[in-house]
Design a protein around this motif. Structure first.
Motif, PDB file in Angstrom:
ATOM      1  N   GLY A   1      19.059  -1.526  34.830  1.00  0.00           N
ATOM      2  CA  GLY A   1      20.295  -2.150  34.372  1.00  0.00           C
ATOM      3  C   GLY A   1      21.366  -1.105  34.125  1.00  0.00           C
ATOM      4  O   GLY A   1      21.496  -0.124  34.865  1.00  0.00           O
ATOM      5  N   LYS A   2      22.103  -1.279  33.056  1.00  0.00           N
ATOM      6  CA  LYS A   2      23.169  -0.336  32.728  1.00  0.00           C
ATOM      7  C   LYS A   2      22.731   0.686  31.674  1.00  0.00           C
ATOM      8  O   LYS A   2      23.462   1.630  31.383  1.00  0.00           O
ATOM      9  N   ALA A   3      21.564   0.469  31.092  1.00  0.00           N
ATOM     10  CA  ALA A   3      21.060   1.402  30.069  1.00  0.00           C
ATOM     11  C   ALA A   3      20.524   2.662  30.736  1.00  0.00           C
ATOM     12  O   ALA A   3      20.018   2.623  31.861  1.00  0.00           O
ATOM     13  N   VAL A   4      20.630   3.774  30.017  1.00  0.00           N
ATOM     14  CA  VAL A   4      20.148   5.058  30.527  1.00  0.00           C
ATOM     15  C   VAL A   4      19.016   5.555  29.625  1.00  0.00           C
ATOM     16  O   VAL A   4      18.723   4.967  28.576  1.00  0.00           O
ATOM     17  N   MET A   5      18.348   6.635  30.053  1.00  0.00           N
ATOM     18  CA  MET A   5      17.173   7.125  29.343  1.00  0.00           C
ATOM     19  C   MET A   5      17.453   7.390  27.865  1.00  0.00           C
ATOM     20  O   MET A   5      16.635   7.073  26.999  1.00  0.00           O
ATOM     21  N   GLU A   6      18.618   7.973  27.528  1.00  0.00           N
ATOM     22  CA  GLU A   6      18.944   8.262  26.127  1.00  0.00           C
ATOM     23  C   GLU A   6      18.972   6.993  25.273  1.00  0.00           C
ATOM     24  O   GLU A   6      18.635   7.017  24.095  1.00  0.00           O
ATOM     25  N   ASP A   7      19.348   5.866  25.906  1.00  0.00           N
ATOM     26  CA  ASP A   7      19.396   4.601  25.170  1.00  0.00           C
ATOM     27  C   ASP A   7      17.994   4.144  24.777  1.00  0.00           C
ATOM     28  O   ASP A   7      17.781   3.633  23.666  1.00  0.00           O
ATOM     29  N   TYR A   8      17.038   4.336  25.676  1.00  0.00           N
ATOM     30  CA  TYR A   8      15.652   3.969  25.375  1.00  0.00           C
ATOM     31  C   TYR A   8      15.067   4.888  24.296  1.00  0.00           C
ATOM     32  O   TYR A   8      14.294   4.448  23.440  1.00  0.00           O
ATOM     33  N   HIS A   9      15.444   6.164  24.339  1.00  0.00           N
ATOM     34  CA  HIS A   9      15.014   7.083  23.283  1.00  0.00           C
ATOM     35  C   HIS A   9      15.543   6.623  21.927  1.00  0.00           C
ATOM     36  O   HIS A   9      14.840   6.684  20.912  1.00  0.00           O
ATOM     37  N   MET A  10      16.794   6.140  21.912  1.00  0.00           N
ATOM     38  CA  MET A  10      17.385   5.658  20.661  1.00  0.00           C
ATOM     39  C   MET A  10      16.611   4.447  20.139  1.00  0.00           C
ATOM     40  O   MET A  10      16.285   4.366  18.943  1.00  0.00           O
ATOM     41  N   LEU A  11      16.303   3.489  21.028  1.00  0.00           N
ATOM     42  CA  LEU A  11      15.554   2.305  20.598  1.00  0.00           C
ATOM     43  C   LEU A  11      14.193   2.696  20.016  1.00  0.00           C
ATOM     44  O   LEU A  11      13.754   2.140  19.007  1.00  0.00           O
ATOM     45  N   ASP A  12      13.520   3.638  20.672  1.00  0.00           N
ATOM     46  CA  ASP A  12      12.219   4.094  20.167  1.00  0.00           C
ATOM     47  C   ASP A  12      12.352   4.700  18.773  1.00  0.00           C
ATOM     48  O   ASP A  12      11.528   4.463  17.885  1.00  0.00           O
ATOM     49  N   ALA A  13      13.422   5.514  18.585  1.00  0.00           N
ATOM     50  CA  ALA A  13      13.625   6.179  17.292  1.00  0.00           C
ATOM     51  C   ALA A  13      13.903   5.161  16.190  1.00  0.00           C
ATOM     52  O   ALA A  13      13.350   5.256  15.089  1.00  0.00           O
ATOM     53  N   VAL A  14      14.737   4.156  16.491  1.00  0.00           N
ATOM     54  CA  VAL A  14      15.085   3.160  15.472  1.00  0.00           C
ATOM     55  C   VAL A  14      13.890   2.246  15.189  1.00  0.00           C
ATOM     56  O   VAL A  14      13.650   1.862  14.043  1.00  0.00           O
ATOM     57  N   LYS A  15      13.123   1.918  16.213  1.00  0.00           N
ATOM     58  CA  LYS A  15      11.940   1.077  16.016  1.00  0.00           C
ATOM     59  C   LYS A  15      10.918   1.762  15.095  1.00  0.00           C
ATOM     60  O   LYS A  15      10.294   1.121  14.248  1.00  0.00           O
ATOM     61  N   SER A  16      10.749   3.062  15.255  1.00  0.00           N
ATOM     62  CA  SER A  16       9.767   3.794  14.434  1.00  0.00           C
ATOM     63  C   SER A  16      10.337   4.259  13.099  1.00  0.00           C
ATOM     64  O   SER A  16       9.604   4.746  12.230  1.00  0.00           O
ATOM     65  N   LEU A  17      11.653   4.087  12.901  1.00  0.00           N
ATOM     66  CA  LEU A  17      12.310   4.595  11.692  1.00  0.00           C
ATOM     67  C   LEU A  17      11.744   4.024  10.395  1.00  0.00           C
ATOM     68  O   LEU A  17      11.514   4.791   9.440  1.00  0.00           O
ATOM     69  N   PRO A  18      11.487   2.707  10.278  1.00  0.00           N
ATOM     70  CA  PRO A  18      10.950   2.199   9.009  1.00  0.00           C
ATOM     71  C   PRO A  18       9.654   2.882   8.585  1.00  0.00           C
ATOM     72  O   PRO A  18       9.467   3.172   7.392  1.00  0.00           O
ATOM     73  N   ALA A  19       8.760   3.168   9.530  1.00  0.00           N
ATOM     74  CA  ALA A  19       7.494   3.838   9.186  1.00  0.00           C
ATOM     75  C   ALA A  19       7.742   5.263   8.709  1.00  0.00           C
ATOM     76  O   ALA A  19       7.095   5.745   7.777  1.00  0.00           O
ATOM     77  N   VAL A  20       8.703   5.943   9.333  1.00  0.00           N
ATOM     78  CA  VAL A  20       9.044   7.314   8.939  1.00  0.00           C
ATOM     79  C   VAL A  20       9.643   7.318   7.528  1.00  0.00           C
ATOM     80  O   VAL A  20       9.258   8.117   6.663  1.00  0.00           O
ATOM     81  N   VAL A  21      10.582   6.403   7.307  1.00  0.00           N
ATOM     82  CA  VAL A  21      11.242   6.315   5.999  1.00  0.00           C
ATOM     83  C   VAL A  21      10.237   5.930   4.921  1.00  0.00           C
ATOM     84  O   VAL A  21      10.248   6.479   3.810  1.00  0.00           O
ATOM     85  N   GLU A  22       9.352   4.992   5.235  1.00  0.00           N
ATOM     86  CA  GLU A  22       8.331   4.577   4.268  1.00  0.00           C
ATOM     87  C   GLU A  22       7.470   5.764   3.834  1.00  0.00           C
ATOM     88  O   GLU A  22       7.212   5.951   2.636  1.00  0.00           O
ATOM     89  N   LYS A  23       7.049   6.561   4.784  1.00  0.00           N
ATOM     90  CA  LYS A  23       6.229   7.736   4.487  1.00  0.00           C
ATOM     91  C   LYS A  23       6.943   8.668   3.502  1.00  0.00           C
ATOM     92  O   LYS A  23       6.355   9.141   2.528  1.00  0.00           O
ATOM     93  N   HIS A  24       8.221   8.910   3.751  1.00  0.00           N
ATOM     94  CA  HIS A  24       8.958   9.850   2.896  1.00  0.00           C
ATOM     95  C   HIS A  24       9.363   9.237   1.552  1.00  0.00           C
ATOM     96  O   HIS A  24       9.391   9.939   0.537  1.00  0.00           O
ATOM     97  N   TYR A  25       9.657   7.946   1.516  1.00  0.00           N
ATOM     98  CA  TYR A  25       9.914   7.292   0.239  1.00  0.00           C
ATOM     99  C   TYR A  25       8.657   7.328  -0.634  1.00  0.00           C
ATOM    100  O   TYR A  25       8.730   7.520  -1.853  1.00  0.00           O
ATOM    101  N   GLU A  26       7.496   7.110  -0.025  1.00  0.00           N
ATOM    102  CA  GLU A  26       6.238   7.106  -0.770  1.00  0.00           C
ATOM    103  C   GLU A  26       5.971   8.459  -1.427  1.00  0.00           C
ATOM    104  O   GLU A  26       5.488   8.531  -2.555  1.00  0.00           O
TER     105      GLU A  26
END
Length: 594
Positions: free
Chosen positions: A435-460
């Motif tokens: 489509g119109k999305a590029v590789m960097e866009d998929y990297h961003m989605l992966d980072a945001v999808k995994s962000l809650p788990a990362v934040v949870e670890k550090h908040y804990e």
């Protein structure tokens, strides 16, 4: 060599006889190495959380370090509530002891009036900085006195307190006993030789008097066992190791009372009106008082997390666990330790005139701005430096420009004239590269999808700065995504361009929704403003609602087509020297008008 602690006990032989006859049972194992359910799938009966700050000594007004402790605890409390926990958060003031007695005399006030005046300053600061405590405890309250008297009686009845003579170095300012290795030589302002605490720099004196002793020495091995079995009991690791080193040395019995003739301002020893309970034993019991001790504390006490500054580590990591073991109570789940703040690279002190007024600075930089700076720059295991210039640069870069700019750009009528949460089109952003999305866009989605788990670890782990680093990195990626695809250059009259523009904005708003939800414990007002602008309802702001971009996975999104909330302005106005100067001028005028 003269020993640091010398006592002549009247009940020492009796104590050994009690041990030999098993009347004094061995200290029970009151900690667990069991691994509980993961925090997001925790069993309902375990979803109880109790977090405390130290209770703050009222011999002086609140400073930046006090606010830092309170903000860390508040962040943890809010985070746990987002996860569905029944959370209790206690703070308050420590109002007994010789320092208070002396400060009240110097101010020409009776001690209770003096304490109330200063305690109200703390309460006002916490209210103005959005500290959402559920209990504000004062050690002059009746409920606390009753808890302390009961706690003392339990220790006494178990033979863990005895009357004896104490002799050793004592710092009135620190309300603390010291070993000879902790004492050094110095000169006072008049050039006279004095002894000082090597840790605090405060003057110490050799003291000898008859009072009550707690059998601290009996708990050394149990404390070592506890720390070895629970490597996460004191965090960060460097402080855990520091306590282990202390426990390699002899642990002398602890004086837990003062003669009433010298210290009137405190709780009398039950059954002995000539003695006053040591201020640290008195103060530490506050955590139990809030939990409902002695009758209703069980629900909360198994889930207690203490947040403390490194200067009071010994009291919380050695004395307090020993008291609890002696009383037959569970030990804290975790003791979280944080370091101190310097100002321009120097320790805060009245003589240097560099003590930061946290109330004044929270007005200069906004409540959420101050909270964000402290949590973003505060590193628990090392001292951190505070300057106004640092605050301005950080808040402008990360809140005003990066986060605020992203929200303003993606909700602007020029790009979203209908002011709705637009639809996602998988044709332009398919599940695999195309489509119109590029590789960097998929990297961003992966980072945001995994962000809650990362934040949870550090908040804990109370490493909030690491959570904010991760969120900030994702915000930069989202800004890069928008900048890369320049939606403002697309032709809304062209159906294909319009659907791609909607997809860009939908993805960006979904990212913003995740950021706003995760940031609620840190900047509650800014997060509320952001989520309200996106049309996210209060019941959709919990940890469970962190389902990122479901349409990317072919699932329904409850937000698509929903009207955006009203525009209430920028998240945070950019700060400049003129803003700071303006607030300082306002403060000066206020002072002169009084």
């Amino acid at each position: 060599m003269r020993l640091p602690f010398l006592f002549v006990t009247k009940g020492w032989k009796t104590f050994h006889r009690l041990q030999q006859n098993h009347f004094l049972s061995p200290v029970p194992r009151l900690w667990s190495t069991d691994v509980r359910c993961g925090s997001t799938q925790q069993c309902k009966e375990d979803k109880v959380y109790y977090v405390t700050t130290p209770i703050f000594y009222v011999n002086a007004s609140p400073h930046l370090g006090h606010l830092y402790s309170a903000v860390i605890a508040d962040c943890s409390h809010r985070y746990k509530r987002l996860q569905g926990f029944n959370s209790r958060f206690a703070t308050g003031t420590d109002e007994h002891g010789l320092k208070i007695q002396q400060a009240a005399e110097a101010a020409g006030k009776d001690p209770l009036t003096f304490c109330t005046d200063v305690s109200e300053r703390f309460k006002h600061l916490f209210g103005s900085c959005n500290i959402s405590h559920t209990d504000y405890i004062r050690t002059t309250e009746k409920r606390h006195r009753q808890a302390v008297e009961h706690f003392w009686t339990v220790l006494w009845n178990k033979g863990l307190i005895y009357k004896g003579s104490y002799e050793g170095f004592y710092s009135t300012q620190d309300e603390s006993f010291l070993m000879p290795s902790q004492v050094g030589d110095a000169l006072d302002s008049s050039g006279k030789e004095i002894k000082i605490s090597l840790e605090s720099g405060h003057k110490v004196e050799w003291m000898k008097e008859e009072n009550y002793m707690f059998r601290l020495s009996a708990f050394r091995s149990q404390l070592l066992d506890w720390l070895k079995a629970n490597p996460g009991a004191i965090q960060p690791e460097r402080f855990h190791q520091a306590v282990l080193r202390w426990l390699q040395e002899d642990l002398p019995d602890l004086s837990v009372s003062r003669q009433r003739s010298r210290l009137q301002w405190g709780i009398p020893v039950p059954g002995d009106a000539e003695q006053t309970i040591y201020v640290w034993l008195d103060a530490l019991v506050n955590y139990l008082t809030v939990a409902g001790y002695p009758d209703r504390h069980d629900q909360w006490w198994h889930a207690v997390h203490h947040i403390i500054g490194k200067d009071i580590l010994k009291f919380h990591a050695i004395y307090w666990p020993a008291f609890l073991l002696g009383a037959g109570l569970p030990l804290p789940e975790v003791i979280h330790v944080h370091s101190h703040w310097t100002v321009g690279g120097k320790k805060m002190s009245k003589s240097l005139g560099n003590v930061i007024d946290p109330f004044e600075h929270s007005q200069m930089f906004t409540t959420d701005g101050m909270r964000y700076f402290l949590l973003r720059q505060g590193v628990p295991d090392s001292d951190c430096d505070y300057t106004e210039n640092k605050v301005v640069k950080l808040l402008n870069a990360e809140l005003a420009d990066s986060l605020g700019g992203l929200l303003n750009r993606c909700t602007a009528p020029a790009l979203n004239p209908a002011q709705v949460y637009p639809s996602f089109c998988s044709q332009f952003f398919p599940s695999e590269l195309g489509g119109k999305a590029v590789m960097e866009d998929y990297h961003m989605l992966d980072a945001v999808k995994s962000l809650p788990a990362v934040v949870e670890k550090h908040y804990e782990s109370m490493h909030v700065y690491k959570a904010l680093e991760a969120i900030t990195a994702c915000i930069r990626q989202t800004n890069g995504f928008v900048q890369r695809h320049t939606p403002w250059k697309l032709d809304r009259r062209d159906d294909e361009d319009q659907r791609w523009l909607d997809t860009i904005i939908c993805v960006s708003l979904e990212c913003l929704r995740i950021y706003g939800t995760l940031l609620q414990p840190v900047v509650p007002e800014i997060s509320n403003k952001l989520l309200t602008r996106l049309g996210v309802r209060p019941e959709e702001r919990s940890w469970e609602a962190l389902d990122f971009l479901p349409r990317f996975r072919g699932m329904d999104c409850p937000f698509e087509g929903r009207a955006l909330g009203s525009d209430s302005g920028v998240l945070l106005s950019r700060l400049g020297s003129q803003n700071v100067d303006k607030e300082k001028t306002k403060k000066t005028k206020s002072v002169h008008s009084k």
